[in-house]
Enzyme design. Structure first.
Site, PDB file in Angstrom:
ATOM      1  N   CYS A  65       0.868  -1.186   0.000  1.00  0.00           N
ATOM      2  CA  CYS A  65       0.000   0.000   0.000  1.00  0.00           C
ATOM      3  C   CYS A  65       0.897   1.226   0.000  1.00  0.00           C
ATOM      4  CB  CYS A  65      -0.918  -0.005   1.216  1.00  0.00           C
ATOM      5  SG  CYS A  65      -1.894  -1.522   1.388  1.00  0.00           S
TER       6      CYS A  65
ATOM      7  N   GLY B 210       1.093   4.113  -1.662  1.00  0.00           N
ATOM      8  CA  GLY B 210       0.637   5.492  -1.720  1.00  0.00           C
ATOM      9  C   GLY B 210       1.641   6.367  -2.450  1.00  0.00           C
ATOM     10  N   ALA B 211       1.952   7.519  -1.877  1.00  0.00           N
ATOM     11  CA  ALA B 211       2.902   8.442  -2.503  1.00  0.00           C
ATOM     12  C   ALA B 211       4.347   8.113  -2.168  1.00  0.00           C
ATOM     13  CB  ALA B 211       2.585   9.876  -2.080  1.00  0.00           C
ATOM     14  N   GLY B 212       4.567   7.073  -1.349  1.00  0.00           N
ATOM     15  CA  GLY B 212       5.922   6.545  -1.224  1.00  0.00           C
ATOM     16  C   GLY B 212       6.725   6.901   0.000  1.00  0.00           C
TER      17      GLY B 212
ATOM     18  N   LYS C  42       7.004   5.452   2.983  1.00  0.00           N
ATOM     19  CA  LYS C  42       7.698   4.283   3.513  1.00  0.00           C
ATOM     20  C   LYS C  42       8.549   3.613   2.443  1.00  0.00           C
ATOM     21  CE  LYS C  42       4.724   3.256   7.458  1.00  0.00           C
ATOM     22  NZ  LYS C  42       3.838   4.421   7.339  1.00  0.00           N
TER      23      LYS C  42
ATOM     24  N   ASP D  71      -0.051   0.058  -5.427  1.00  0.00           N
ATOM     25  CA  ASP D  71      -1.198   0.717  -4.818  1.00  0.00           C
ATOM     26  C   ASP D  71      -2.347   0.713  -5.829  1.00  0.00           C
ATOM     27  OD1 ASP D  71      -1.292   2.639  -2.127  1.00  0.00           O
ATOM     28  OD2 ASP D  71      -2.895   3.057  -3.559  1.00  0.00           O
TER      29      ASP D  71
ATOM     30  N   ASP E  29       1.008  -1.582   4.858  1.00  0.00           N
ATOM     31  CA  ASP E  29       0.633  -0.369   5.594  1.00  0.00           C
ATOM     32  C   ASP E  29      -0.793  -0.054   5.160  1.00  0.00           C
ATOM     33  OD1 ASP E  29       0.521   1.990   6.967  1.00  0.00           O
ATOM     34  OD2 ASP E  29       1.900   3.074   5.662  1.00  0.00           O
TER      35      ASP E  29
ATOM     36  N   CYS F 181      -1.873   2.899  11.284  1.00  0.00           N
ATOM     37  CA  CYS F 181      -1.740   4.096  12.118  1.00  0.00           C
ATOM     38  C   CYS F 181      -3.034   4.261  12.911  1.00  0.00           C
ATOM     39  CB  CYS F 181      -1.416   5.336  11.287  1.00  0.00           C
ATOM     40  SG  CYS F 181      -2.485   5.608   9.873  1.00  0.00           S
TER      41      CYS F 181
END
Length: 384
Positions: A201, A203-205, A207, A225, A272, A325
Site C-alpha cells: 500500500c 501510496g505516494a511513497g 515508507k 497501490d 501499511d 496508524c
C-alpha cells in the site's frame, strides 16, 4: 480583517468542514487553503489567526457539531474576548442568542472513546491523540546536502524534529517529512541490502523511500497501490532521493491485486493498510468526526483482504509486516490474531524497536508515551 471578521471566517470554514466530515468531502487543510485562495485580501496574520481558531474548535469538540457557529460559541463560552466579536458588525457574526445551540466539549465521539478505552487507552492517552503534532523528518543518507536545524530523536539516527513551520523545500531529496513513529514501524521490516521488498500500500511513497534507504541501493522494491494519483507522485520523489533505480511501481485493480503481483516472491511484504487513522488525529483532528462504525467495519475487512494478498507474495521463510496508524484493537492486534488463526505455520515474531511498547503479538506506539503518531505493527514469519 477585523477580529469579528476573523471569527466569522472561522465559522464559515467550520461550517464547510462539518459538511465535508458528514458527506466525505475534502480535508480541513484543503478547505482552508481554498478559502484563502479566493480571499487574497486576508494577510498572513489573518490567515494564521483564523486557522488557529478553526483548529481550536476541531480539537475541543469530540462530537461533530451541528454548525460552525455552534463550534465557535463553545470556545467563546470560555473566552470573553472571542465572545465580544459576536457584535453584529458588517463582516462579523450576529450577536449571541442565549437560546441558540452551543457545541459540547469532549475528546472524541462517545463510541470512539469507548472503543479506545476497550483498546487500553486511558483518558490521558486519548487526550494526547488531538494535541498538536511536531514536524519530524527522515534524513536520506544516500544524498549529500545541508540538513535543516533540528533536534535528534533518541533511537532514530536518521530522524530530526524541526521547529514548527520549517520550510522543507530547500532540503528536497536530503530530508523527507516523516513522523518518528512512521520511521520506527518501517524498521520492523528488517529490510537489508540485497532483499526484494513489496510495499503493498505504497501510496505516494513515504515508507518506500525509507525502505530504499535501508536497502542502500542494493535490492529491489515493488511499490504497489490502487490509487493512481497517489502512486504517480512516488517516482518523482524516488528520483529526487536518488533511489529510482531500485524502485518499481505497479498500479493494482481493487479486489484483483494478486493478478498484478503474481510474479512477486518477496523477502519482506509491508502492508501499511488503509485504516481509521486514529493514531494520526494530531494532524487531522476532524477525521474523528468522519469515522463511523460502518466505515470501521469496511476498513477491517479491507485490511484482512490485503494481509491475505500480501501473504501470497512472501517467499518461504519471509516476513509479512502489518502496520496501521490506528490504536483500535480491531485494526491491530485482533487482525494479527485472525490472520494467524487462518494461516497455520505463520508466527508472530518479537520486535525490538526504538519506540513503542510490546502489545499482543506486536508493538504499539502512542503520542502520550512515544511523542509520535499512534501505530500498531507486527512482523509475521512464514514457514520455511
Amino acid at each position: 480583517m477585523t477580529p469579528a471578521a476573523r471569527t466569522q471566517a472561522a465559522i464559515d470554514l467550520l461550517d464547510a468542514i462539518v459538511v465535508a466530515a458528514r458527506e466525505g468531502g475534502a480535508a480541513a487543510d484543503t478547505l482552508i487553503s481554498r478559502y484563502f485562495a479566493a480571499r487574497r485580501y486576508a494577510g498572513s496574520k489573518d490567515r494564521r489567526a483564523v486557522r488557529e481558531l478553526v483548529y481550536a474548535g476541531i480539537r475541543t469538540l469530540g462530537e461533530r457539531p451541528v454548525s460552525g457557529r455552534a463550534a465557535v460559541l463553545a470556545l467563546a463560552a470560555k473566552d470573553p474576548a472571542l465572545a465580544a466579536t459576536f457584535d453584529g458588525s458588517a463582516h462579523g457574526p450576529a450577536p449571541i442568542d442565549s437560546g441558540e445551540p452551543v457545541a459540547v466539549e469532549g475528546l472524541h465521539p462517545r463510541w470512539l472513546e469507548e472503543a479506545l478505552a476497550v483498546s487500553g487507552l486511558d483518558r490521558d492517552e486519548q487526550a494526547a491523540l488531538v494535541e498538536r503534532a511536531p514536524l519530524d523528518v527522515r534524513i536520506n543518507r544516500l544524498r549529500d546536502g545541508i540538513l535543516p536545524a533540528g533536534a535528534p530523536i533518541a533511537g532514530l539516527p536518521d530522524a530530526l524534529r524541526l521547529p514548527a513551520g520549517t520550510d522543507l523545500a530547500p532540503f528536497a531529496g536530503v530530508v523527507e517529512a516523516q513522523d518518528a513513529g512512521s520511521q520506527t514501524v518501517t524498521l520492523a521490516t528488517g529490510a537489508a541490502p540485497g532483499m526484494t521488498v513489496l510495499d503493498l500500500c505504497a501510496g505516494a511513497g513515504g515508507k518506500t523511500l525509507a525502505l530504499a534507504s535501508m536497502l542502500a541501493k542494493e535490492g529491489h522494491i515493488v511499490a504497489a497501490d490502487v490509487d493512481r494519483a497517489r502512486l504517480s507522485r512516488l517516482m518523482p520523489r524516488a528520483e529526487a532521493a536518488g533511489v529510482a533505480n531500485i524502485v518499481e511501481t505497479r498500479l493494482m485493480n481493487p479486489g484483483k491485486e494478486r493478478e498484478t503481483l503474481s510474479d512477486v516472491a518477496a523477502d519482506v511484504v509491508l502492508v501499511d493498510a488503509p485504516c481509521s487513522g486514529t493514531g494520526t488525529w494530531r494532524r487531522n483532528p476532524e477525521a474523528r468526526w468522519r469515522l463511523t462504525p460502518a466505515r470501521l467495519e469496511r476498513l477491517v475487512a479491507t485490511q484482512r483482504h490485503l494481509l491475505t494478498v500480501g501473504a501470497a507474495c512472501v517467499r518461504p521463510g519471509g516476513a509479512l509486516v502489518h502496520v496501521v496508524c490506528s490504536l483500535l484493537e480491531a485494526e491491530g492486534a485482533d487482525q494479527v490474531d485472525a490472520f494467524l488463526a487462518a494461516h497455520p505455520g505463520w508466527t508472530a515474531e518479537p520486535l525490538a524497536l526504538p519506540l513503542g511498547r510490546p502489545h499482543r503479538g506486536g508493538v504499539r506506539l502512542t503520542p502520550a508515551h512515544d511523542g509520535s503518531d499512534g501505530f500498531f505493527v507486527a512482523r509475521l514469519r512464514a514457514a520455511c
